[in-house]
Design a protein around this motif. Sequence first.
Motif, PDB file in Angstrom:
ATOM      1  N   MET A 255       0.734  -1.134  -0.057  1.00 29.21           N
ATOM      2  CA  MET A 255      -0.060   0.020  -0.035  1.00 29.21           C
ATOM      3  C   MET A 255       0.975   1.313  -0.061  1.00 29.21           C
ATOM      4  N   ASN A 256       1.871   1.168   1.088  1.00 27.95           N
ATOM      5  CA  ASN A 256       2.699   2.388   0.921  1.00 27.95           C
ATOM      6  C   ASN A 256       3.843   2.637  -0.414  1.00 27.95           C
ATOM      7  N   ALA A 257       3.971   1.408  -1.201  1.00 27.05           N
ATOM      8  CA  ALA A 257       4.766   1.578  -2.154  1.00 27.05           C
ATOM      9  C   ALA A 257       3.863   2.373  -3.264  1.00 27.05           C
ATOM     10  N   VAL A 258       2.631   2.299  -3.437  1.00 28.35           N
ATOM     11  CA  VAL A 258       1.846   2.795  -4.346  1.00 28.35           C
ATOM     12  C   VAL A 258       1.236   4.088  -3.955  1.00 28.35           C
ATOM     13  N   PHE A 259       0.717   4.188  -2.675  1.00 34.23           N
ATOM     14  CA  PHE A 259      -0.054   5.425  -2.306  1.00 34.23           C
ATOM     15  C   PHE A 259       0.559   6.157  -1.222  1.00 34.23           C
ATOM     16  N   GLU A 260       0.321   7.475  -1.398  1.00 33.81           N
ATOM     17  CA  GLU A 260       0.892   8.298  -0.389  1.00 33.81           C
ATOM     18  C   GLU A 260      -0.416   9.006   0.314  1.00 33.81           C
ATOM     19  N   PRO A 261      -0.086   9.627   1.562  1.00 35.03           N
ATOM     20  CA  PRO A 261      -1.388  10.146   2.076  1.00 35.03           C
ATOM     21  C   PRO A 261      -1.396  11.709   1.598  1.00 35.03           C
ATOM     22  N   CYS A 262      -2.905  12.112   1.785  1.00 40.83           N
ATOM     23  CA  CYS A 262      -3.326  13.382   1.223  1.00 40.83           C
ATOM     24  C   CYS A 262      -4.309  14.083   1.969  1.00 40.83           C
ATOM     25  N   ASP A 263      -4.564  15.220   1.850  1.00 42.46           N
ATOM     26  CA  ASP A 263      -5.716  15.908   2.492  1.00 42.46           C
ATOM     27  C   ASP A 263      -6.827  15.560   1.631  1.00 42.46           C
ATOM     28  N   ILE A 264      -7.944  15.309   2.405  1.00 39.26           N
ATOM     29  CA  ILE A 264      -9.249  15.034   1.670  1.00 39.26           C
ATOM     30  C   ILE A 264     -10.326  15.362   2.745  1.00 39.26           C
ATOM     31  N   GLY A 276      -6.570  10.827   3.203  1.00 32.86           N
ATOM     32  CA  GLY A 276      -6.824  10.400   1.941  1.00 32.86           C
ATOM     33  C   GLY A 276      -5.455   9.368   1.495  1.00 32.86           C
ATOM     34  N   LEU A 277      -5.877   8.786   0.273  1.00 32.98           N
ATOM     35  CA  LEU A 277      -4.436   8.064  -0.388  1.00 32.98           C
ATOM     36  C   LEU A 277      -4.505   8.431  -1.668  1.00 32.98           C
ATOM     37  N   THR A 278      -3.594   8.966  -2.364  1.00 27.53           N
ATOM     38  CA  THR A 278      -3.499   9.187  -3.633  1.00 27.53           C
ATOM     39  C   THR A 278      -2.185   8.501  -4.264  1.00 27.53           C
ATOM     40  N   LEU A 279      -2.289   8.100  -5.643  1.00 28.67           N
ATOM     41  CA  LEU A 279      -1.241   7.584  -6.332  1.00 28.67           C
ATOM     42  C   LEU A 279      -0.282   8.361  -6.196  1.00 28.67           C
ATOM     43  N   LYS A 280       1.313   7.767  -5.923  1.00 27.16           N
ATOM     44  CA  LYS A 280       2.532   8.373  -6.037  1.00 27.16           C
ATOM     45  C   LYS A 280       2.879   8.826  -7.544  1.00 27.16           C
ATOM     46  N   ASP A 281       3.638   9.602  -7.579  1.00 24.76           N
ATOM     47  CA  ASP A 281       3.994  10.127  -8.743  1.00 24.76           C
ATOM     48  C   ASP A 281       4.162   9.152 -10.083  1.00 24.76           C
ATOM     49  N   GLU A 282       5.139   8.117  -9.327  1.00 22.70           N
ATOM     50  CA  GLU A 282       5.627   7.127 -10.448  1.00 22.70           C
ATOM     51  C   GLU A 282       4.372   6.199 -11.044  1.00 22.70           C
ATOM     52  N   PHE A 283       3.211   6.422 -10.548  1.00 24.79           N
ATOM     53  CA  PHE A 283       2.220   5.573 -10.956  1.00 24.79           C
ATOM     54  C   PHE A 283       1.058   6.400 -11.678  1.00 24.79           C
ATOM     55  N   VAL A 284       1.501   7.565 -12.095  1.00 24.54           N
ATOM     56  CA  VAL A 284       0.593   8.647 -12.696  1.00 24.54           C
ATOM     57  C   VAL A 284      -0.199   8.393 -13.862  1.00 24.54           C
ATOM     58  N   ASP A 285       0.482   6.994 -14.619  1.00 25.47           N
ATOM     59  CA  ASP A 285      -0.271   6.541 -15.851  1.00 25.47           C
ATOM     60  C   ASP A 285      -1.778   5.936 -15.246  1.00 25.47           C
ATOM     61  N   TYR A 286      -1.842   5.513 -14.074  1.00 27.25           N
ATOM     62  CA  TYR A 286      -2.832   4.776 -13.475  1.00 27.25           C
ATOM     63  C   TYR A 286      -3.678   5.623 -12.737  1.00 27.25           C
ATOM     64  N   ASP A 287      -3.481   6.885 -12.540  1.00 25.65           N
ATOM     65  CA  ASP A 287      -4.203   7.635 -11.815  1.00 25.65           C
ATOM     66  C   ASP A 287      -5.218   8.514 -12.889  1.00 25.65           C
ATOM     67  N   ALA A 288      -6.485   8.099 -12.646  1.00 18.62           N
ATOM     68  CA  ALA A 288      -7.673   8.654 -13.557  1.00 18.62           C
ATOM     69  C   ALA A 288      -7.664  10.225 -13.387  1.00 18.62           C
ATOM     70  N   ARG A 289      -7.496  10.596 -12.279  1.00 23.88           N
ATOM     71  CA  ARG A 289      -7.551  12.133 -12.186  1.00 23.88           C
ATOM     72  C   ARG A 289      -6.541  12.943 -12.714  1.00 23.88           C
ATOM     73  N   LYS A 290      -5.411  12.289 -13.042  1.00 21.44           N
ATOM     74  CA  LYS A 290      -4.246  13.076 -13.670  1.00 21.44           C
ATOM     75  C   LYS A 290      -4.585  12.639 -15.162  1.00 21.44           C
TER      76      LYS A 290
END
Lengths: 357, 81
Positions: A255-264, A276-290
């Motif tokens: 979980m910690n390899a893929v997500f990082e905490p965020c304010d939500i 909250g948990l948001t995807l780390k930058d290295e997984f941006v391709d799998y982040d629908a919001r980006k």
Amino acid sequence: MFRYQSEGLAKQIVAKLKDLKLTLRLMHVCGTHQDTLVRFGLNSMLQEAGIEVRPGPGCPVCVTTAREIEEAIALARSGKVVATFGDMFRVPGEKQSLADVKAEGHDVRMVYSITDCIAIAEKTDRDVVFFSIGFETTAPTPASVILHNPPENFSILSTHRIIPPAMEALINMGELKIDGFIDPGHVSAIIGADSYEFLSSRYNIPQVIAGFEPLDVLIAVYMLAMQIRNGEAKVENEYARVVKPEGNEKAKRIMNAVFEPCDISWRGFPVIPGSGLTLKDEFVDYDARKRYEDELSALSSDYKEPAGCRCGEILRGLVNPDECPLFGTMCTPQHPVGPCMVSREGSCNILLRYGTM
Amino acid sequence: MCLAIPAKVVEISSNEEGVRRKAKADFGGVAREIDISLVDANIGDYVIVHAGFAIELLDEQEAKETLELWRELLEKLPENV
């Protein structure tokens, strides 16, 4: 297999609680605990012993905001396949739910697991978005999938949240005096009993992690009552058959390899820092919001809650479902207004299903 | 949402490096494929399954001892109450 239902033992526990002559207000933060409390009539048994157990923000579907649902709806309307768990399907955003959008002809699928969503993505050239909800119990599952090279047409809309910061926010909001927390068993299976220590030491609040059988919950209440009677405030673990002090290290690592905490923000709550948990930058391709920034750019930053709906106050433990004027009349499982009536873990749905608090 | 139920791992169907680990699990007579990437589960282990994933092993010994511990807890306390 392992059953923990014994009426005799339950009556013994309640009798002992009565002997303690305490007046307590406890809170749990797990919809499955609410189900156990209401389904087995534990709430009314405990009330006779002077103990009230209120549900807090423990239903992930219920705390998902209208804006997040609008994001999923916007992605479905823009031609993506949107998949999510059944509980999320009928929760209204500002006006419509994903079920309404599907009825209009857009491609929204209900899945049991994120692995079903991967199977959908593998069979189509279209973009597939998993509307990824849930607390720490669920968050390691998309993390694992993302670490195992999912198809390029797959992404997630993360609305994952973590529980301890919400418990701290509830304490700090100070709207409700809480004498102790029943901590959620399956969130704790991942994060471990140690994760709650800061709440007991910082706020002097007793906590017991509980399983989901009726006796699990009653014993947890009893353990809390004993802590309170003895003037203690610590974390105890009633659910030791599943929960370890350190939790599931492997799942946490994933979980910690893929997500990082965020304010939500949570429905009914202001923004809770680091919850909250948001995807780390290295997984941006799998982040629908980006990935679909353009499709989501027209969304408002602020969506109103449905008029008259008291889900926000219910999620903060301030009112019971039957104190909402819409309960059972304007708002029913067939025609829900707020999320607490849709999800099988929502307090309103549970009360209407079993008929009594 | 956080509902999770116990099942027994009866067969490990995929266990290759870099691939999701999958197993067949017995849910009280109903067999179903689950993902075991989040745990170190072996055949015969009981696991707690949530949304298709085993999220933790169920400690069988601890489970069997739970009821006994509860009885002890309740029995030894009357004098304290």
